[in-house]
Design a protein around this motif. Structure first.
Motif, PDB file in Angstrom:
ATOM      1  N   LEU A   1     -13.648 -21.954  25.831  1.00 33.43           N
ATOM      2  CA  LEU A   1     -12.256 -22.000  25.397  1.00 33.43           C
ATOM      3  C   LEU A   1     -11.378 -22.775  26.379  1.00 33.43           C
ATOM      4  N   PHE A   2     -11.605 -22.588  27.675  1.00 28.59           N
ATOM      5  CA  PHE A   2     -10.702 -23.112  28.699  1.00 28.59           C
ATOM      6  C   PHE A   2     -11.049 -24.521  29.178  1.00 28.59           C
ATOM      7  N   PHE A   3     -12.303 -24.931  29.052  1.00 30.12           N
ATOM      8  CA  PHE A   3     -12.730 -26.169  29.700  1.00 30.12           C
ATOM      9  C   PHE A   3     -13.347 -27.168  28.721  1.00 30.12           C
ATOM     10  N   ASP A   4     -13.052 -28.430  28.925  1.00 28.47           N
ATOM     11  CA  ASP A   4     -13.844 -29.507  28.355  1.00 28.47           C
ATOM     12  C   ASP A   4     -15.015 -29.763  29.300  1.00 28.47           C
ATOM     13  N   GLY A   5     -16.139 -30.210  28.744  1.00 26.20           N
ATOM     14  CA  GLY A   5     -17.298 -30.525  29.570  1.00 26.20           C
ATOM     15  C   GLY A   5     -18.311 -29.412  29.665  1.00 26.20           C
ATOM     16  N   THR A   6     -18.212 -28.400  28.796  1.00 24.12           N
ATOM     17  CA  THR A   6     -19.176 -27.304  28.838  1.00 24.12           C
ATOM     18  C   THR A   6     -20.533 -27.764  28.304  1.00 24.12           C
ATOM     19  N   LEU A   7     -21.563 -26.985  28.621  1.00 19.19           N
ATOM     20  CA  LEU A   7     -22.942 -27.388  28.383  1.00 19.19           C
ATOM     21  C   LEU A   7     -23.550 -26.680  27.178  1.00 19.19           C
ATOM     22  N   ASP A   8     -24.616 -27.262  26.654  1.00 18.44           N
ATOM     23  CA  ASP A   8     -25.277 -26.760  25.455  1.00 18.44           C
ATOM     24  C   ASP A   8     -26.594 -26.086  25.849  1.00 18.44           C
ATOM     25  N   PRO A   9     -26.768 -24.784  25.534  1.00 14.58           N
ATOM     26  CA  PRO A   9     -27.982 -24.071  25.939  1.00 14.58           C
ATOM     27  C   PRO A   9     -29.111 -24.137  24.915  1.00 14.58           C
ATOM     28  N   ALA A  10     -28.962 -24.936  23.872  1.00 15.09           N
ATOM     29  CA  ALA A  10     -29.977 -24.988  22.823  1.00 15.09           C
ATOM     30  C   ALA A  10     -31.339 -25.329  23.421  1.00 15.09           C
ATOM     31  N   GLY A  11     -32.352 -24.598  22.983  1.00 18.40           N
ATOM     32  CA  GLY A  11     -33.690 -24.783  23.523  1.00 18.40           C
ATOM     33  C   GLY A  11     -33.960 -23.955  24.758  1.00 18.40           C
ATOM     34  N   GLY A  12     -32.939 -23.188  25.214  1.00 16.03           N
ATOM     35  CA  GLY A  12     -33.142 -22.302  26.352  1.00 16.03           C
ATOM     36  C   GLY A  12     -32.886 -22.909  27.705  1.00 16.03           C
ATOM     37  N   HIS A  13     -32.213 -24.076  27.739  1.00 11.64           N
ATOM     38  CA  HIS A  13     -31.893 -24.673  29.033  1.00 11.64           C
ATOM     39  C   HIS A  13     -30.635 -25.532  28.910  1.00 11.64           C
ATOM     40  N   ILE A  14     -30.027 -25.829  30.051  1.00  4.60           N
ATOM     41  CA  ILE A  14     -28.893 -26.749  30.126  1.00  4.60           C
ATOM     42  C   ILE A  14     -29.264 -27.893  31.061  1.00  4.60           C
ATOM     43  N   THR A  15     -28.529 -29.013  30.950  1.00  8.12           N
ATOM     44  CA  THR A  15     -28.827 -30.190  31.778  1.00  8.12           C
ATOM     45  C   THR A  15     -27.554 -30.628  32.503  1.00  8.12           C
ATOM     46  N   PRO A  16     -27.225 -29.969  33.607  1.00  8.71           N
ATOM     47  CA  PRO A  16     -25.991 -30.311  34.327  1.00  8.71           C
ATOM     48  C   PRO A  16     -26.034 -31.732  34.866  1.00  8.71           C
ATOM     49  N   GLY A  17     -24.882 -32.404  34.813  1.00  7.24           N
ATOM     50  CA  GLY A  17     -24.763 -33.755  35.371  1.00  7.24           C
ATOM     51  C   GLY A  17     -25.304 -34.858  34.499  1.00  7.24           C
TER      52      GLY A  17
END
Length: 370
Positions: free
Chosen positions: A332-348
């Motif tokens: 809700l508060f931030f743009d740039g949040t990550l997608d956990p689909a597949g059970g992982h995120i890819t920061p950066g």
């Protein structure tokens, strides 16, 4: 310190309060709203952002006590600022809201440094992995069977997250029958292929925890978080020796020495640490190294977008907690949040500088309380 280094010119803080989307509770506490304390660190036209979840008084503490300590320092030397803040708060009571305040400022300073350099925080810290595993976390004791089932199926089926966690220990361990029913219902919701975790938030006695571990075994539960208070290191060690599920704790570690005591006591199979409480990314990295020295993994507690980049930097990461309440607020508060689909995120991965989050000011202001 380099004489031409950019200096931290300003530290600010604000408080935001967000109502939950439904009543939430665990084994020892219930709540209807969550408080987010945001810290900002500025050098020239560049601003870094950090935050913690906890007491609103942390914002006033940042403005009054920590800002004078952190400003005027080289923006390159975040560990020096962290050490200066840690020394300055010695007589104020480091654990609790003070630790949260230090953590929020430390996170903001790391974000500031990466943005000044035009680098994703993952590049600044260096990566041990590109993908960071997550587990779905919620399953509050206040949920009825339908709410729990919908949430678990959302993670396991819609997002293909292969690990999920529910809260147990309802009413300080006095509702064991319902705990057992909810564990069985959770397994039925997710099937046999998804890992099932439980978190008692310290609600049980040692004997209760060992007894309910039989139910955990029957339903394939592999992770038992805070079966007793995380301050009871001897009790955690006794439970760990008696049951098959892994014992995890550490989210209430406010100092590095706390993690040292926990590890030396043989209290956990996997150490948890929360960068929004333990002293920021600076201390979280040290806790990870300490766990590695004991041959253990570390897991990031809550606030997943704070932990994303730092989790990618350590070789002994187990996973991050994709906590329903915090994910909802951060989305809700931030743009740039990550997608956990597949059970992982890819920061950066998108190359955005810093941790990649930008505050949606207009949205945040509607929830500002301090």
């Amino acid at each position: 310190m380099e004489s031409d280094a950019p200096l931290v010119e300003e530290i600010g803080a604000a408080v935001y309060t967000v109502a939950t989307d439904a009543p939430e509770g665990d084994g020892t506490l219930a709540w209807n709203e969550t408080t987010l304390v945001v810290a900002e660190a500025r050098a020239g036209h560049t601003t870094g952002l950090g935050y913690t979840y906890g007491a609103p008084e942390s914002a006033a503490y940042i403005r009054r006590r920590l800002a004078p300590v952190a400003t005027g320092r080289s923006a390159w030397d975040v560990p020096a600022a962290n050490e200066a803040m840690t020394r300055a708060v010695r007589n104020d009571g480091r654990p609790g809201l003070v630790a949260g305040a230090v953590s929020a400022v430390d996170i903001a300073l790391w974000d500031l440094k990466a943005r000044l350099l035009g680098l994703p925080l993952t590049r600044l810290l260096g990566q041990a992995r590109a993908d960071v595993p997550v587990y779905g976390s919620g399953g509050f004791t206040t949920y009825d069977a339908g709410q729990q089932d919908r949430q678990l199926r959302h993670w396991a089926e819609e997002l293909a997250i292969t690990r999920v966690k529910i809260k147990i220990g309802e009413s300080w361990g006095s509702a064991e029958g319902r705990d057992r029913e909810r564990i069985a219902q959770a397994r039925a919701s997710i099937g046999d292929a998804t890992a099932l975790y439980v978190d008692a938030n310290g609600a049980y006695t040692v004997k209760q925890a060992v007894d309910i571990a039989r139910c955990l075994h029957d339903h394939g539960v592999t992770w038992f978080e805070e079966p007793v208070s995380s301050d009871d290191l001897e009790g955690l060690a006794r439970i760990r020796a008696a049951i098959g599920a892994e014992v995890a704790a550490g989210e209430y570690g406010y100092t590095l020495s706390y993690f040292g005591h926990m590890l030396r006591a043989g209290a956990v199979d996997c150490l948890q640490a929360d960068a929004t409480r333990c002293g920021g990314l600076t201390v979280w990295l040290r806790a990870a190294a300490l766990a590695e020295a004991f041959g253990l993994h570390i897991s990031g507690h809550c606030a997943p977008h704070v932990h994303a980049a730092v989790a990618a930097a350590v070789p002994n990461l187990r996973h991050l907690e994709w906590f329903h309440d915090h994910v909802r607020i951060e989305s809700l508060f931030f743009d740039g949040t990550l997608d956990p689909a597949g059970g992982h995120i890819t920061p950066g991965a998108d190359g955005a500088p810093g941790h990649g989050l930008t505050l949606r000011t207009a949205v945040a202001e509607r929830h500002r309380t301090g």
